[in-house]
Design a protein around this motif. Structure first.
Motif, PDB file in Angstrom:
ATOM      1  N   SER A   1       9.529 -15.454   4.046  1.00 43.35           N
ATOM      2  CA  SER A   1       8.928 -14.169   3.679  1.00 43.35           C
ATOM      3  C   SER A   1       9.974 -13.244   3.070  1.00 43.35           C
ATOM      4  N   TYR A   2      11.166 -13.246   3.657  1.00 44.46           N
ATOM      5  CA  TYR A   2      12.243 -12.408   3.126  1.00 44.46           C
ATOM      6  C   TYR A   2      12.673 -12.885   1.742  1.00 44.46           C
ATOM      7  N   ARG A   3      12.751 -14.198   1.558  1.00 40.97           N
ATOM      8  CA  ARG A   3      13.114 -14.736   0.239  1.00 40.97           C
ATOM      9  C   ARG A   3      12.071 -14.337  -0.804  1.00 40.97           C
ATOM     10  N   ARG A   4      10.781 -14.416  -0.423  1.00 43.47           N
ATOM     11  CA  ARG A   4       9.720 -13.994  -1.352  1.00 43.47           C
ATOM     12  C   ARG A   4       9.880 -12.527  -1.714  1.00 43.47           C
ATOM     13  N   PHE A   5      10.199 -11.697  -0.718  1.00 41.69           N
ATOM     14  CA  PHE A   5      10.417 -10.280  -0.979  1.00 41.69           C
ATOM     15  C   PHE A   5      11.570 -10.087  -1.967  1.00 41.69           C
ATOM     16  N   LEU A   6      12.660 -10.806  -1.743  1.00 43.63           N
ATOM     17  CA  LEU A   6      13.814 -10.683  -2.635  1.00 43.63           C
ATOM     18  C   LEU A   6      13.482 -11.150  -4.048  1.00 43.63           C
ATOM     19  N   ASP A   7      12.516 -12.055  -4.163  1.00 40.23           N
ATOM     20  CA  ASP A   7      12.072 -12.532  -5.477  1.00 40.23           C
ATOM     21  C   ASP A   7      11.028 -11.616  -6.105  1.00 40.23           C
ATOM     22  N   GLY A   8      10.715 -10.490  -5.443  1.00 39.59           N
ATOM     23  CA  GLY A   8       9.821  -9.500  -6.023  1.00 39.59           C
ATOM     24  C   GLY A   8       8.431  -9.420  -5.435  1.00 39.59           C
ATOM     25  N   ASP A   9       8.117 -10.209  -4.432  1.00 43.80           N
ATOM     26  CA  ASP A   9       6.794 -10.211  -3.812  1.00 43.80           C
ATOM     27  C   ASP A   9       6.782  -9.267  -2.607  1.00 43.80           C
ATOM     28  N   GLN A  10       6.207  -8.082  -2.765  1.00 42.71           N
ATOM     29  CA  GLN A  10       6.174  -7.068  -1.711  1.00 42.71           C
ATOM     30  C   GLN A  10       5.459  -7.573  -0.461  1.00 42.71           C
ATOM     31  N   SER A  11       4.500  -8.469  -0.610  1.00 43.97           N
ATOM     32  CA  SER A  11       3.762  -8.960   0.551  1.00 43.97           C
ATOM     33  C   SER A  11       4.681  -9.701   1.532  1.00 43.97           C
ATOM     34  N   GLY A  12       5.791 -10.242   1.045  1.00 42.46           N
ATOM     35  CA  GLY A  12       6.758 -10.888   1.931  1.00 42.46           C
ATOM     36  C   GLY A  12       7.339  -9.900   2.919  1.00 42.46           C
ATOM     37  N   PHE A  13       7.683  -8.708   2.444  1.00 44.59           N
ATOM     38  CA  PHE A  13       8.237  -7.687   3.337  1.00 44.59           C
ATOM     39  C   PHE A  13       7.167  -7.168   4.289  1.00 44.59           C
ATOM     40  N   ASP A  14       5.948  -7.020   3.778  1.00 41.87           N
ATOM     41  CA  ASP A  14       4.835  -6.598   4.638  1.00 41.87           C
ATOM     42  C   ASP A  14       4.638  -7.577   5.788  1.00 41.87           C
ATOM     43  N   GLU A  15       4.761  -8.876   5.514  1.00 40.64           N
ATOM     44  CA  GLU A  15       4.633  -9.890   6.558  1.00 40.64           C
ATOM     45  C   GLU A  15       5.726  -9.725   7.619  1.00 40.64           C
ATOM     46  N   LEU A  16       6.940  -9.429   7.166  1.00 36.78           N
ATOM     47  CA  LEU A  16       8.045  -9.235   8.108  1.00 36.78           C
ATOM     48  C   LEU A  16       7.753  -8.080   9.056  1.00 36.78           C
ATOM     49  N   ILE A  17       7.254  -6.993   8.505  1.00 36.25           N
ATOM     50  CA  ILE A  17       6.937  -5.827   9.336  1.00 36.25           C
ATOM     51  C   ILE A  17       5.818  -6.163  10.318  1.00 36.25           C
ATOM     52  N   ILE A  18       4.783  -6.819   9.837  1.00 39.02           N
ATOM     53  CA  ILE A  18       3.656  -7.189  10.699  1.00 39.02           C
ATOM     54  C   ILE A  18       4.123  -8.121  11.816  1.00 39.02           C
ATOM     55  N   ASN A  19       4.962  -9.088  11.485  1.00 36.65           N
ATOM     56  CA  ASN A  19       5.381 -10.096  12.457  1.00 36.65           C
ATOM     57  C   ASN A  19       6.419  -9.612  13.451  1.00 36.65           C
ATOM     58  N   TYR A  20       7.280  -8.655  13.058  1.00 36.04           N
ATOM     59  CA  TYR A  20       8.416  -8.309  13.907  1.00 36.04           C
ATOM     60  C   TYR A  20       8.456  -6.867  14.399  1.00 36.04           C
ATOM     61  N   ARG A  21       7.691  -5.976  13.847  1.00 33.26           N
ATOM     62  CA  ARG A  21       7.810  -4.557  14.174  1.00 33.26           C
ATOM     63  C   ARG A  21       7.649  -4.272  15.671  1.00 33.26           C
ATOM     64  N   ASP A  22       6.536  -4.695  16.260  1.00 34.87           N
ATOM     65  CA  ASP A  22       6.266  -4.365  17.665  1.00 34.87           C
ATOM     66  C   ASP A  22       7.295  -4.976  18.610  1.00 34.87           C
ATOM     67  N   SER A  23       7.611  -6.242  18.414  1.00 42.66           N
ATOM     68  CA  SER A  23       8.577  -6.876  19.313  1.00 42.66           C
ATOM     69  C   SER A  23       9.967  -6.287  19.114  1.00 42.66           C
ATOM     70  N   LEU A  24      10.292  -5.877  17.895  1.00 36.25           N
ATOM     71  CA  LEU A  24      11.588  -5.256  17.635  1.00 36.25           C
ATOM     72  C   LEU A  24      11.665  -3.889  18.327  1.00 36.25           C
ATOM     73  N   ILE A  25      10.607  -3.110  18.253  1.00 32.28           N
ATOM     74  CA  ILE A  25      10.574  -1.806  18.918  1.00 32.28           C
ATOM     75  C   ILE A  25      10.702  -1.990  20.428  1.00 32.28           C
ATOM     76  N   TYR A  26       9.989  -2.954  20.976  1.00 31.19           N
ATOM     77  CA  TYR A  26      10.061  -3.218  22.416  1.00 31.19           C
ATOM     78  C   TYR A  26      11.478  -3.616  22.823  1.00 31.19           C
TER      79      TYR A  26
END
Length: 183
Positions: free
Chosen positions: A7-32
């Motif tokens: 997902s991060y590689r896709r984001f770096l290649d210009g696909d914003q949805s890759g970064f959105d996936e990272l936030i969706i997948n990691y935000r809550d557990s990272l905050i916790y």
């Protein structure tokens, strides 16, 4: 699973949805995870945002040789430690009180049943370093090696911390009225 690297590689290649996936997948557990260091939900959310911003501002720092999740949690841990150091320099009047409603909402979304609530209470009572090891190993399903990278400990230190953490958690849960066999 690649723990977010694709997902991060896709984001770096210009696909914003890759970064959105990272936030969706990691935000809550990272905050916790961060909240285990800061005990302040608003601050934890800010630090999580800073960790995600690090991915945007300094994309070259992640080498794709290790787990993306390990890298992200390491960045977040470092930022949380920096925040704790900064707060220790402030006067008590400058440190904001925790918003108990927000903390309660997040914890209830993560920990739903009664046993999980008891576990959460017990985790708050043990040494924060022990709690961090247990959170990463068991809630985030990381390996000892990944946890070692995040906490900057070697394999033997992680094994010792894990042993001590389990014993400490067992004692804390017994104080709350749970016996080890009930877990």
């Amino acid at each position: 699973m690649d723990n977010g690297a694709s997902s991060y590689r896709r984001f770096l290649d210009g696909d914003q949805s890759g970064f959105d996936e990272l936030i969706i997948n990691y935000r809550d557990s990272l905050i916790y995870f961060i909240n285990g260091f800061l005990n302040n939900l608003d601050e934890s959310e800010d630090v999580a945002e800073e960790a995600f911003m690090e991915l945007i501002v300094h994309p070259h720092r992640y080498s794709f040789r290790s787990s993306f999740k390990t890298y992200l949690f390491t960045v977040a841990r470092n930022k949380a430690v920096d925040r704790v150091r900064k707060e220790k320099k402030l006067s008590p009047a400058q440190i904001e009180d925790m918003d108990l409603e927000d903390i309660s909402r997040l914890e209830h979304s993560i920990l739903k049943d009664e046993n999980s609530q008891m576990l959460r209470k017990s985790m708050e009572k043990i040494n924060p370093e022990y709690a961090a090891v247990l959170r990463l190993l068991y809630f985030e399903d990381m390996t000892s090696e990944q946890v070692g990278k995040i906490l900057k400990k070697n394999k033997r230190q992680i094994a010792n911390l894990t042993y001590r953490a389990k014993n400490s958690l067992r004692r804390a849960m017994e104080e709350e009225g749970f016996s080890y066999e009930e877990l």
